[in-house]
Design an enzyme around this catalytic site. Sequence first.
Site, short mmCIF file in Angstrom:
data_model
loop_
_atom_site.label_atom_id
_atom_site.label_comp_id
_atom_site.label_asym_id
_atom_site.label_seq_id
_atom_site.Cartn_x
_atom_site.Cartn_y
_atom_site.Cartn_z
N LYS A 1 10.38 2.98 -0.32
CA LYS A 1 9.09 1.80 1.30
C LYS A 1 10.31 1.39 1.90
O LYS A 1 11.37 1.27 1.10
CB LYS A 1 7.98 1.32 0.71
CG LYS A 1 6.77 2.20 0.09
CD LYS A 1 5.59 1.38 0.13
CE LYS A 1 4.51 1.75 -0.57
NZ LYS A 1 4.47 2.63 0.16
N ARG B 1 -3.37 8.67 -6.22
CA ARG B 1 -3.84 9.51 -6.51
C ARG B 1 -3.36 10.05 -7.82
O ARG B 1 -4.49 11.09 -8.71
CB ARG B 1 -3.60 10.76 -4.92
CG ARG B 1 -1.85 11.18 -5.27
CD ARG B 1 -2.53 11.82 -3.59
NE ARG B 1 -1.76 11.45 -2.65
CZ ARG B 1 -1.81 11.57 -1.59
NH1 ARG B 1 -1.25 12.55 -1.19
NH2 ARG B 1 -0.95 10.16 -0.57
N1 BES Z 1 -0.26 2.04 -0.92
C1 BES Z 1 0.21 3.00 0.02
C2 BES Z 1 -0.44 2.84 0.91
C3 BES Z 1 -1.02 1.76 1.74
C4 BES Z 1 -0.19 2.31 3.13
C5 BES Z 1 -1.59 1.04 1.40
C6 BES Z 1 -0.30 0.82 4.10
C7 BES Z 1 -1.62 -0.43 2.33
C8 BES Z 1 -1.34 -0.17 3.39
C9 BES Z 1 0.51 4.78 -1.00
O1 BES Z 1 0.55 4.29 -1.94
C10 BES Z 1 1.51 5.52 -0.11
O2 BES Z 1 2.47 5.41 -0.68
N2 BES Z 1 0.75 5.98 0.68
C11 BES Z 1 2.21 6.98 1.37
C12 BES Z 1 1.41 9.09 0.61
C13 BES Z 1 2.40 9.68 0.99
C14 BES Z 1 3.69 9.54 1.08
C15 BES Z 1 1.66 11.44 0.86
C16 BES Z 1 1.67 7.67 2.60
O3 BES Z 1 0.55 6.47 3.14
O4 BES Z 1 2.44 7.09 3.94
MN MN Z 2 3.04 4.43 -2.59
#
Ligand code: BES
Ligand code: MN
Length: 487
Positions: free
Chosen positions: A264, A338
């Site tokens: 990230k 997931r």
């Molecule tokens: N933990 C994150 C989602 C999240 C984002 C929670 C902001 C709380 C605040 C999750 O694991 C994630 O990174 N999701 C990605 C999925 C994508 C890579 C398909 C996302 O939402 O960007």
């Molecule tokens: Mn994630």
Amino acid sequence: MTEPLAISFTETDLEAVAEASGVVVVFAESGRNLGLAGRRVNRLTHGALKRAVESEAFAKLDHGSALRLEWPAGMAAELVLLVSLPRRCEVSVARKAGATIARALGAKGGLVLAESHARAAEVSFGLALRAYRFNYHSAETPAYGPVRFMANNPEKLAQEAQPLAALAEGVFFTRDLVNEPANILTTSDFAARLAAMQELGLDVEILEEADLETLGMRALLAVGQGSESPSKVVVMKWNGGAEEPPLALIGKGVVFDTGGISLKPGAGMEEMTMDMGGAGTVAGVMRTLALRKARANVVGIVGLVENMPDGRAQRPGDIVTSAKGVTIEVINTDAEGRLVLADVLWYAQEHFAPRAMIDLATLTGAVIVGLGHDNAGVFSNDDAFAGDLLKAARQEGEGAWPLPLQPSYDRLIKSRLADIKNSAGRPAGAITAATFLKHFVAPEVPWCHIDIAGVALPPTETELAPKGPTGWGVMTLNRLIADKFEG
Ligand code: BES
Ligand code: MN
Ligand code: ZN
């Protein structure tokens, strides 16, 4: 854990009103006469309270809001808080009134002249929730003083407040877990805090990496393989019901989500300490059920992992085999939640043959794009079950909104090399995540997936929580269990 504010319930004693310190709270309704206690405050303040009640400003107030009479003459109190609260009011209004009191409260605490108000217990609940303060890591967070409710029937009121105090404790447990940073709330520390709930009568079992390996949970283990902290699955059982299959609650417990190799961006990454919010809510519900000795069978199962980049971390392109046997192409290591839930959902279904399943997860940024911080996204394979859940959320004032889960989305997560892939990019991001989870739930088991990414840690304070974690879902699930799963 953070103890809820000390609230006591005593007999109305009008002689004590003049000497009470801190905040003195009076309930009133525009256009109606003050009660006995209000009249006492009015006399002490030489008519100031009556003028306030009869003012246009008071008439215009929303129910549950208040006027402030600061440094009142004739009283030791620093503040008289005149709360607009009809005798007959909704639970939500009473809770809001409690939150209004909490926001006015200081170190000296207060006195609430509840007299015979029918919703006084709900006022005390709203007060407790809004007075949450997490001070483990800074002594500079000041504490609130104790609050006394004076009532005409304090024993009855205390009895009504008891299950609500259990609920507040569950919410606080969740909020504390979400607040804790990842160097403190490691997977092991998290598991230990859950194991400590055995004292409350919960049956807690911890599955270690070797056990998860035996169970074939390669999807979950792959997420944690770049971390120094061992992955764990914790099973919490509350058997308060008759001989009947349990409701299963499943939580995503990523103690920190760096994204893994699909790292990230740095800005805001510290927020990913909250990525165990789903597991936190499941833990808070289990605590509440044990504290109030719920007459239901509920099993809470959380997958605890840390998603780190490392020489041993999984890579984009890796293919893993889930416990169900479904193979997964890992397109993006940041779509890790997931992968964790896939194995935990399957485990819950195969080992407990549950009546119904609900999973909670801070799963996608996409649900925040769609619903903001006001509503969690609810997906389900069973409209009636989803309806029950949405109703419970509405009753508890926790935002929840349905999102679609149709077969037409299935094609988006087809993989060229494996059975499915873990990411389909930006379009319908919250829905494709839910669609992925659907593969691990039998169609005949009523199931709801709740994406709480937007509501677990909103950017501003909410009605019943100061800025920080809300504990979203503890109240809703407790209500759903009370209404639909308790005989
Ligand atoms: N933990 C994150 C989602 C999240 C984002 C929670 C902001 C709380 C605040 C999750 O694991 C994630 O990174 N999701 C990605 C999925 C994508 C890579 C398909 C996302 O939402 O960007
Ligand atoms: Mn994630
Ligand atoms: Zn995540």
